[in-house]
Design an enzyme around this catalytic site. Structure first.
Site, PDB file in Angstrom:
ATOM      1  NE  ARG A 123      -3.108   0.142   3.156  1.00 23.35           N
ATOM      2  CZ  ARG A 123      -2.473   0.255   4.337  1.00 23.35           C
ATOM      3  NH1 ARG A 123      -1.777   1.335   4.605  1.00 23.35           N
ATOM      4  NH2 ARG A 123      -2.533  -0.717   5.225  1.00 23.35           N
ATOM      5  CE1 TYR A 137     -17.940  10.812 -14.672  1.00 21.21           C
ATOM      6  CE2 TYR A 137     -17.445  10.647 -12.335  1.00 21.21           C
ATOM      7  CZ  TYR A 137     -17.827  10.060 -13.521  1.00 21.21           C
ATOM      8  OH  TYR A 137     -18.091   8.723 -13.556  1.00 21.21           O
ATOM      9  CG  ASP A 179     -11.516  15.651 -13.671  1.00 19.71           C
ATOM     10  OD1 ASP A 179     -10.826  15.158 -14.598  1.00 19.71           O
ATOM     11  OD2 ASP A 179     -12.464  15.053 -13.142  1.00 19.71           O
ATOM     12  CE  LYS A 216     -14.156   7.572 -17.451  1.00 17.92           C
ATOM     13  NZ  LYS A 216     -14.562   8.813 -16.783  1.00 17.92           N
TER      14      LYS A 216
HETATM   15  C1  LIG Z   1     -14.927   9.177 -15.457  1.00 17.14           C
HETATM   16  C2  LIG Z   1     -14.574  10.485 -14.884  1.00 17.14           C
HETATM   17  C3  LIG Z   1     -14.257  10.616 -13.521  1.00 17.14           C
HETATM   18  C4  LIG Z   1     -14.335   9.450 -12.563  1.00 17.14           C
HETATM   19  O1  LIG Z   1     -13.373   8.512 -12.829  1.00 17.14           O
HETATM   20  P1  LIG Z   1     -13.540   6.922 -12.501  1.00 17.14           P
HETATM   21  O2  LIG Z   1     -12.271   6.360 -13.009  1.00 17.14           O
HETATM   22  O3  LIG Z   1     -14.753   6.472 -13.226  1.00 17.14           O
HETATM   23  O4  LIG Z   1     -13.702   6.829 -11.032  1.00 17.14           O
HETATM   24  C5  LIG Z   1     -13.870  11.858 -13.062  1.00 17.14           C
HETATM   25  N1  LIG Z   1     -13.829  12.934 -13.883  1.00 17.14           N
HETATM   26  C6  LIG Z   1     -14.145  12.842 -15.189  1.00 17.14           C
HETATM   27  C7  LIG Z   1     -14.071  14.068 -16.029  1.00 17.14           C
HETATM   28  C8  LIG Z   1     -14.527  11.627 -15.733  1.00 17.14           C
HETATM   29  O5  LIG Z   1     -14.856  11.554 -17.019  1.00 17.14           O
END
Ligand SMILES: *Cc1c(COP(=O)(O)O)cnc(C)c1O
Length: 384
Positions: free
Chosen positions: A46, A98, A170, A195
């Site tokens: 961890r 998001y 983000d 993504k």
């Molecule tokens: C998908 C997404 C998240 C969350 O991410 P996960 O990997 O699904 O937990 C956060 N911000 C944006 C812009 C996203 O598209």
């Protein structure tokens, strides 16, 4: 060095022990120690794992930050970053962040006394106006989801500096290949590496990169204490996915821009949202701070009733939530990606039933367009 070169070699690009062309998957939870009084570099997985560390170093290098950290998901990264704050602290958050970020703030962190004001950050005056004595951070997404609205990174960072706030972005939609908020004075970026960073729709992963070592140490403490670390197999896969980021995103955004222009010319489409499309209100700012429009676009059908029949008729793109894969993915925000948002909040953001979001993959643009045109044609003919 060109950024595409950095993407291929960032972090560790070979095994230091053998020269193997990738870092091994250190499938171990603990590390034996020679001396109980002087533990070695690794003690428990961890706290540290060489495979995860190779990934974390690559993330830091790509983002131009001091410290990179890998988490079990994008939400784990964002939530761990939110643990930097305390009860009573106030955050200013972009109004169309998001849906999961909205949810964790609205339903979870609010219970622990974190207060949030959601503002339209496309006008940075709204950020300044929302600053209160207890405000500790600004959290934005640019381009935002699902309207690809643009927030000025430099202007936002300047407001953060003036009021001594942490500036958090983000960066999921752009990845460091297209945009690096730390270069504009941001303190921290978080990503859903699920993504574009990974790019193959086969793992869930999150990332965070800090501008300073000091903030990196604080977040590293949270990562280890809270424990939402990325597993070693997924660390390896993500590192592998990142190596083709430049080639993937370059091709995907070329098709996305082309498709945005074609869609905008269709009578069935009322409006197309894409950052580098002529007439996009944030285009000038986006082109100043990012090196491309990215591979996500959204469009509104002129006739809302056509939306469901149209989506059902699409064959090539996956009809699903998520984005950033090698395959195109089409989402119905009102019913899918933003379903976690209360209907009133959705309406406030203009997320209507006719809105469709598309993450453009590596298929040929001509094939994608032909599929869309066919689906529209059949939907109109009422073949459902
Ligand atoms: C998908 C997404 C998240 C969350 O991410 P996960 O990997 O699904 O937990 C956060 N911000 C944006 C812009 C996203 O598209």
């Amino acid at each position: 060095m060109d950024f595409s070169t950095l993407i291929v070699h960032a972090g560790l690009d070979r095994d230091p022990a053998t020269g193997a062309s990738s870092v091994p998957i250190y499938q171990a939870s603990t590390y034996s120690q020679k001396d109980p009084e002087h533990p070695g570099r690794y003690d428990y997985a961890r706290s540290g794992n060489p495979t995860r560390e190779a990934l974390e170093n690559a993330l830091a290098e790509l983002e131009g930050g001091a410290s990179g950290l890998a988490f079990a998901s994008g939400m784990a990264a964002a939530s761990s970053a939110l643990l930097l704050f305390q009860p009573g602290d106030h955050l200013i958050v972009g109004m169309d962040v998001y849906g999961g970020t909205f949810r964790v703030l609205d339903r979870l962190f609010s219970r622990w006394g974190l207060r949030t004001t959601f503002v339209d950050t496309t006008d940075t005056a709204n950020i300044e106006a929302a600053v209160e004595p207890g405000t500790k951070a600004i959290f934005i997404e640019t381009p935002s989801n699902p309207f690809l609205r643009i927030t000025d990174l430099a202007a936002t960072a300047a407001i953060a500096r003036k009021h001594n706030l942490l500036a958090i972005a983000d960066g999921t939609f752009t990845t460091p290949f297209l945009q690096r908020p730390l270069e504009y004075g941001f303190d921290l970026t978080v990503h859903s590496a699920t993504k574009f960073l990974n790019g193959h729709s086969d793992i869930l992963a999150g990332a965070a990169v800090t501008r300073t070592e000091e903030l990196g140490d604080r977040l590293k403490f949270i990562q280890n204490a809270f424990g939402a670390v990325l597993g070693v197999q997924d660390s390896w896969l993500l590192l592998r996915g990142i190596r083709t980021l430049a080639a993937r995103l370059e091709a995907e955004q070329r098709t996305a821009h082309w498709l945005a222009e074609r869609l905008a010319a269709l009578p069935e489409v009322r409006k197309v949202h894409y950052p580098t499309l002529a007439g996009h209100p944030g285009r000038e700012i986006h082109e100043r701070q990012a090196s491309g429009g990215g591979a996500v676009l959204s469009f509104e059908l002129a006739e809302e009733a056509l939306t469901m029949p149209f989506l059902r008729r699409l064959r090539l793109p996956l009809l699903s939530v998520s984005l950033g894969g090698v395959e195109s993915i089409v989402t119905h925000p009102a019913g899918m990606s933003h379903a976690s948002m209360p209907p009133a909040e959705r309406e406030l953001r203009g997320i209507t039933a006719g809105l469709v979001r598309m993450s453009v993959g590596l298929e040929s643009g001509e094939d994608l367009l032909a599929d869309i045109l066919r689906a529209l044609r059949e939907a109109k003919r009422g073949m459902d």
